[in-house]
Design an enzyme around this catalytic site. Structure first.
Site, mmCIF file in Angstrom:
data_model
loop_
_atom_site.group_PDB
_atom_site.id
_atom_site.type_symbol
_atom_site.label_atom_id
_atom_site.label_comp_id
_atom_site.label_asym_id
_atom_site.label_seq_id
_atom_site.Cartn_x
_atom_site.Cartn_y
_atom_site.Cartn_z
ATOM 1 N N HIS A 169 -4.385 -18.443 1.639
ATOM 2 C CA HIS A 169 -3.801 -17.103 1.594
ATOM 3 C C HIS A 169 -4.271 -16.271 2.787
ATOM 4 O O HIS A 169 -3.473 -15.607 3.463
ATOM 5 C CB HIS A 169 -4.211 -16.461 0.266
ATOM 6 C CG HIS A 169 -3.541 -15.165 -0.032
ATOM 7 N ND1 HIS A 169 -3.949 -14.346 -1.056
ATOM 8 C CD2 HIS A 169 -2.499 -14.521 0.556
ATOM 9 C CE1 HIS A 169 -3.184 -13.268 -1.094
ATOM 10 N NE2 HIS A 169 -2.293 -13.347 -0.124
ATOM 11 N N GLU A 172 -2.664 -17.566 5.877
ATOM 12 C CA GLU A 172 -1.252 -17.176 5.940
ATOM 13 C C GLU A 172 -1.102 -15.765 6.519
ATOM 14 O O GLU A 172 -0.202 -15.487 7.301
ATOM 15 C CB GLU A 172 -0.658 -17.261 4.525
ATOM 16 C CG GLU A 172 0.752 -16.745 4.382
ATOM 17 C CD GLU A 172 0.850 -15.665 3.326
ATOM 18 O OE1 GLU A 172 1.172 -14.519 3.683
ATOM 19 O OE2 GLU A 172 0.599 -15.966 2.145
ATOM 20 N N HIS A 173 -2.026 -14.871 6.143
ATOM 21 C CA HIS A 173 -2.031 -13.533 6.734
ATOM 22 C C HIS A 173 -2.411 -13.578 8.209
ATOM 23 O O HIS A 173 -1.834 -12.886 9.040
ATOM 24 C CB HIS A 173 -3.079 -12.652 6.037
ATOM 25 C CG HIS A 173 -2.640 -12.087 4.731
ATOM 26 N ND1 HIS A 173 -2.722 -10.752 4.435
ATOM 27 C CD2 HIS A 173 -2.106 -12.676 3.632
ATOM 28 C CE1 HIS A 173 -2.282 -10.535 3.216
ATOM 29 N NE2 HIS A 173 -1.905 -11.691 2.694
ATOM 30 N N GLU A 247 -8.332 -9.533 7.654
ATOM 31 C CA GLU A 247 -7.374 -10.061 6.681
ATOM 32 C C GLU A 247 -8.062 -10.683 5.469
ATOM 33 O O GLU A 247 -7.504 -10.690 4.379
ATOM 34 C CB GLU A 247 -6.453 -11.092 7.346
ATOM 35 C CG GLU A 247 -5.617 -10.522 8.480
ATOM 36 C CD GLU A 247 -4.652 -9.431 8.017
ATOM 37 O OE1 GLU A 247 -4.105 -9.540 6.902
ATOM 38 O OE2 GLU A 247 -4.463 -8.454 8.771
ATOM 39 N N GLU A 269 -5.974 -7.142 -2.132
ATOM 40 C CA GLU A 269 -4.758 -7.612 -2.789
ATOM 41 C C GLU A 269 -5.119 -8.355 -4.076
ATOM 42 O O GLU A 269 -4.542 -8.108 -5.144
ATOM 43 C CB GLU A 269 -3.985 -8.540 -1.853
ATOM 44 C CG GLU A 269 -2.766 -9.165 -2.488
ATOM 45 C CD GLU A 269 -2.107 -10.222 -1.619
ATOM 46 O OE1 GLU A 269 -1.297 -10.979 -2.161
ATOM 47 O OE2 GLU A 269 -2.405 -10.289 -0.409
ATOM 48 N N ARG A 712 29.592 -17.268 -23.071
ATOM 49 C CA ARG A 712 30.687 -18.245 -23.011
ATOM 50 C C ARG A 712 31.834 -17.773 -22.125
ATOM 51 O O ARG A 712 32.506 -18.567 -21.483
ATOM 52 C CB ARG A 712 31.224 -18.521 -24.423
ATOM 53 C CG ARG A 712 30.339 -19.483 -25.209
ATOM 54 C CD ARG A 712 30.563 -19.411 -26.719
ATOM 55 N NE ARG A 712 31.972 -19.390 -27.067
ATOM 56 C CZ ARG A 712 32.458 -18.773 -28.143
ATOM 57 N NH1 ARG A 712 31.663 -18.112 -28.941
ATOM 58 N NH2 ARG A 712 33.751 -18.823 -28.408
#
Length: 1087
Positions: A169, A172-173, A247, A269, A712
């Site tokens: 994570h 990724e930042h 980060e 976060e 339906r």
């Protein structure tokens, strides 16, 4: 991670729906849409704030449905679309045949270093798909060719973590914070500012990391691709410790005499994630189901464990897994397939093969021989009856290996049958039991290597935990023994088939939806084509059900995968009002030990390093570095807005808007009813009225039968309130909207059902209504914890204008308080509530207050008109109630909504029109620039919040600042107050200004599918926004100058001087703020 530009989501219609969601279709630009999923096992962490799509998958995200229910609270228009006065981008052209596609020649691929592994024409998405292998590295590339102008690129790495430090994570930042070719602080933010992207983000799953982009402009698309490729393969972060600190995590010390704290974007976060009971439940269940493989740890990061991560481990993880040999690369759309390979070869040819594929392989979890039970605590508020705040969820791991496509599709179908609609038996029985307030778990999850099934309840009394478990097992046994109703099977089949064929991904690019679907196989070394092809297995399943009967198809699956499966984990969650303060105290104790172990020199050095990091964060990139990021010029931008074909007519005295667009034979319609004769005191009942219309029965039909009939005959229906200010008018625009869609040949059924829902549903089922109240209360409590920024925004609006007050009554803290008192009232005065619901209906339903909107091909619009006429004939001519004037606002003081949380949501807002400000299109450019520079740098980068952003509602004049998962409170308000001075001091070269303008046009021209295009046109009509005004605003955007920024500073100064602040925050932070600034906040306890 998610970015917060448009995070204003009081319940926005731009959400992408998994098969069981309960709202509407999408409108806004993907990269800045606004709703975080509350799915307890929402596997993704996103680079910036977007709708967390497909947290609950079905058939590896084979379909995304508009549910036959809308039980959500109201939403205000401006949360739905930031630039709602302007034009959305449209899409929807007849498909071309595969012979028209340009193809990659074998010799071209060979010359660029690739070989073709396999190729297929995928009829379901009318695409030619070719799987390439890069010979030198083994990188695999899927090149999908079709006529979709919304081009998509994605690169995905398998990234299995070994612990919960959150390496995937944080990486990724971090990789998007500068690279070899683009050596500035955050090229990602420069792309946000100045590209025409229709999607720009990154996701971290438990076992992979995805980097997708999309754009309709080919030049822009290749710019995005190049920045992303350079970022993942050659990031600066592996040599830059400060990026890791920013980060990920770092110790922060402003002065050697002060206390040390933790800071870091991912750290904060995840503190927010771990403040939400549903998230804690989902993570606990996943880790207990998979104790022996990579899913047994948290790839997002556990805040208690994140500070154990070292920079060396971080660098090694990138070296090991971010390699072409470990990559799956996806291209989709109408661009040149040879150019795709040429771009890739420039990067891939720099590498040799690595051992990453074998090292990143995901091992299966072996099945248990006996069930497991886990009891966990979650942070709860002190108010209310804690004995009724327990949660319990049963979770099964269904198989020790991936399933074949037919079994997977059948299980997905079974999941929809059991849980997919309010009438589905497992969902209905659990909610009608009265043992809990709302469903948790939510069924089949097949995004990972092995599929799972989870179901349970929250809002359960301590003594009822075992009863819930027994009810789940007994209901599943009964379903296995008795099977499903034939109408239910037909309704599910129609709903699923309609959704697959419609392929409506809302604001989410279709190519990205297909990529994520394909990746569910591909990432595990299985066939990437297979998940894209549903026609044959669906036909086979239908034939099997016809031949053998549904019981023979589904009952063995329930028995094998659930009832006779010992790999079951039961998770019980207990409320603990002390947990939040205990966690804070434990963190403080750790930091005190760290401080005690330091010498005076160490503390001085840490304070110096803190200042150095902040200085770097707050120092702008030099112009030459910014120019390295490729961008378009204003010459690439169309001078006129995209216009939606709209024909205005009249049927039986009612205005009808028709939009002649290619919709693949689907008719989309909205019946709009004015709320202006509704009594003020009935407003909070409106969301429950909307839910009752779709989830109560008629004289002749039970609610189950009505629900099945909708399934339906149609593609789904929803009912919801919509409220907005109207620029230049005192009275708000406030309507109830009934949305529906069906194949054009079923238009008569669709309008008959809309009439049935509106006029024939009876408000007599007291027990069901009490369930709606419990569900709504649980949902609002969840929003307070997970989407506090939306709650703060609604509260500020309610203090500043009438439309905001109305919305807050139907979807904010006032609504939650109303629900809390309504629970008792539903027992004591059901007759009064039932007659109030009837009064709402009588107030709304009339031809005089009605408007019809339809989107379809011209011939289908024409043939639908007779059914519209019949529908309108059945409406009363006028309402028996006089039009009323709502004139209320909340008291204007600063307010803190106190909840048990480790992070805050901080807002401040003011009305610019009240200062005399006259709207100009340049305001869109300025406010976007403030979000992407000043607030991004000060609130997020140096402040450590997950997001900081601003929003200008041009209908009401309200300018709002908001933060998301923020460790600060008063500091963030100080940043907001510094905005006018930031604008006054601003220097901006032509390149920077051009990027700001282009990025704004990208928002204005957001990519849309035909249904959203017709809906946007309806909203513009309701708000009195003409094409002439849109053209004028566009010209003002394109001619924005530095002078406009300086002038806007004067308007925004009023927010500092006369604005109102609202924070959703922890008790400790509010106490500290009120001590620092004498009683700055009025305090309201919400949970």
């Amino acid at each position: 991670m998610e970015r917060a530009t448009l995070l204003r989501s009081s319940l926005a219609c731009n959400r992408l729906f998994s098969f069981r969601s309960s709202t509407r279709l999408g409108l806004s630009r993907s990269s800045s849409s606004s709703f975080s999923s509350s799915s307890p096992r929402n596997h993704r962490h996103n680079r910036h704030l977007i709708a967390s799509i497909t947290g609950r998958s079905l058939l590896r995200r084979h379909w995304i449905l508009l549910s036959a229910s809308s039980s959500s609270p109201s939403f205000s228009l401006r949360r739905e679309k930031r630039f709602s006065t302007l034009s959305p981008r449209a899409v929807g052209a007849p498909t071309q045949s595969p012979s028209e596609f340009s193809e990659v020649q074998d010799e071209v691929a060979e010359k660029l270093g690739f070989e073709i592994v396999s190729e297929e024409f995928i009829g379901e998405c009318k695409s030619k798909a070719v799987l390439f292998r890069h010979k030198k590295t083994g990188a695999e590339v899927m090149s999908v060719l079709n006529d979709d102008e919304n081009k998509v690129f994605g690169i995905v790495f398998r990234t299995p973590p070994k612990d919960s430090t959150g390496i995937p994570h944080i990486l990724e930042h971090s990789v998007l914070c500068g690279s070899r070719k683009y050596p500035l602080k955050e090229p990602f933010v420069e792309l946000l500012k100045g590209s025409l992207h229709t999607f720009l983000n990154a996701f971290t799953y438990p076992d992979r990391t995805c980097y997708p982009v999309a754009s309709t402009n080919t030049k822009d698309f290749y710019n995005l691709v190049d920045v992303y490729l350079d970022a993942v393969f050659f990031p600066k972060c592996v040599e830059d410790f400060q990026t890791f600190q920013q980060e990920g995590w770092h110790y922060e010390l402003n002065d050697p005499s002060e206390e040390i704290s933790y800071k870091g974007v991912v750290f904060n976060e995840m503190k927010g994630v771990y403040s939400q009971p549903d998230n804690i439940l989902g993570r606990t269940a996943q880790q207990a189901l998979f104790p022996d493989n990579t899913y047994g740890v948290d790839s997002g990061g556990d805040p208690k464990v994140i500070p154990k991560l070292t920079f060396e481990e971080f660098k090694e993880f990138h070296r090991k897994y971010y390699h072409p040999s470990n990559a799956r690369i996806w291209f989709y759309g109408d661009d040149d397939p040879n150019e795709r390979l040429r771009i890739l070869s420039e990067y891939l040819n720099m590498f040799d093969a690595s051992s990453a594929p074998s090292e990143s392989k995901i091992e299966s979890q072996k099945l248990f021989s006996e069930p497991v039970r886990i009891v966990e605590k979650y942070p709860a508020g002190e108010g209310g009856d804690l004995k009724k705040k327990h949660m319990v969820c049963l979770n099964w791991l269904l198989s020790d290996k991936p399933l074949d496509l037919e079994t997977e599709l059948t299980l997905g179908f079974l999941d929809h049958l059991m849980l997919g609609t309010p009438a589905s038996p497992l969902r209905k029985i659990l909610l009608e039991s009265g043992l809990g307030d709302a469903i948790v778990g939510g069924g089949i999850e097949d995004e990972l290597l092995q599929p799972q099934f989870s179901i349970g309840l929250k809002g359960v009394s301590e003594g009822d935990i075992q009863k819930v478990e027994e009810l789940v097992m007994n209901t599943l046994k009964k379903l296995a023994e008795e099977g499903f109703d034939a109408d239910a099977v037909e309704a599910s089949m129609n709903t699923i088939e309609f959704s697959l064929r419609e392929n409506n991904t809302g604001s989410f690019p279709r190519g990205l939806s297909l990529m994520l679907r394909s990746m569910g196989n591909w990432i595990y070394d299985m066939n990437p084509f297979e998940p894209l092809k549903y026609e044959k297995p669906l036909l086979a399943l239908k034939a099997r059900i016809t031949k053998e009967g549904s019981k023979a198809v589904f009952s063995p699956l329930i028995e094998k995968f659930i009832l006779n499966n010992p790999h079951c984990v039961t998770v019980e969650m207990q409320p603990d009002p002390e947990k939040a303060s205990r966690d804070e105290a434990a963190e403080k104790e750790v930091l005190e030990k760290v401080r005690a172990s330091m010498t005076e020199e160490d503390l001085a050095e840490l304070a110096r390093a803190t200042q150095e990091l902040r200085l770097k964060q707050e120092t702008p990139d030099p112009p030459e570095a910014l120019r390295a990021v490729p961008s378009l010029s204003l010459l690439d931008i169309p001078k006129e807005p995209i216009r939606v074909p709209t024909e205005m007519g009249d049927i039986n005295g009612v205005k009808v808007l028709e939009h002649d667009l290619f919709t693949n034979d689907v008719l989309y319609t909205e019946a709009v009813f004015n709320m202006n004769s509704l009594k003020q005191e009935l407003l909070p009942l409106v969301p429950l009225f909307c839910q009752s219309l779709l989830e109560m029965g008629t004289k002749d039909l039970t609610f189950v039968q009505l629900n099945q009939l909708i399934g339906r005959k149609t593609g789904g229906m929803s009912v919801y309130p919509l409220t907005s200010s109207v620029r230049g008018k005192e009275d708000p625009c406030s309507h109830i909207i009934v949305r529906g869609k069906a194949m054009a040949g079923r238009a008569e059924d669709l309008f008959n059902l809309v009439n049935c829902v509106l006029q024939e549903v009876q408000f007599t089922d007291q027990q069901r209504f009490k369930q709606f109240v419990s569900q709504s209360k649980a949902r609002m409590e969840n929003r307070l914890r997970g989407s506090g920024h939306g709650i703060a925004a609604a509260r500020m609006d309610a203090k500043l204008n009438i439309a905001g007050w109305i919305s807050e009554q139907m979807g904010g803290v006032s609504y939650l308080e109303f629900l809390q008192t309504l629970e008792e009232k539903a027992d004591q005065d059901w007759e009064g509530i039932s007659s109030s619901l009837e009064e709402i209906r009588k107030s709304l339903l009339s031809r005089s207050g009605c408007l019809i909107n339809m989107t379809a091909e011209g011939k289908n619009l024409k043939s639908a008109e007779k059914h519209v006429s019949k529908f309108l004939d059945l409406l009363p001519a006028s309402s028996p109630y006089e039009a009323t004037t709502w004139n209320a606002r909340l008291s204007p003081g600063n307010e803190a909504i106190v909840i048990p949380t480790q992070v805050n949501y901080v807002g401040k807002a003011g009305n610019l029109y009240e200062t005399g400000y006259q709207l100009s299109g340049s305001a869109y450019v300025v406010s976007k620039h403030i979000s992407n520079t000043w607030l991004w740098d000060r609130v997020r980068v140096s402040g450590g919040a997950y997001g900081g952003f601003c929003d200008f509602d041009t209908h009401s004049g309200i300018f709002s600042f908001l933060s998301y998962r923020d460790p600060n409170l008063l500091k963030t308000l100080d940043v907001y107050d510094g905005t006018a001075e930031f604008l006054r001091q601003l220097e901006m070269d032509d390149d920077t200004l051009t990027k700001a303008i282009i990025g704004t046009i990208g928002d204005v021209d957001s990519y849309q599918l035909p249904d959203a295009k017709g809906y946007s046109s309806l909203l513009r009509y309701l708000l009195g926004v003409t094409d002439e005004e849109r053209q004028r605003r566009r010209e003002e955007i394109l001619s924005t100058s530095l002078k406009d920024f300086k002038e806007f500073a004067e308007a925004i100064e009023s927010v500092k001087d006369r604005g109102v602040a609202v924070a959703v925050a922890s008790p400790d932070d509010v106490d500290a703020a009120n001590k620092e600034r004498d009683n700055f906040f009025q305090v309201k306890k919400a949970l």
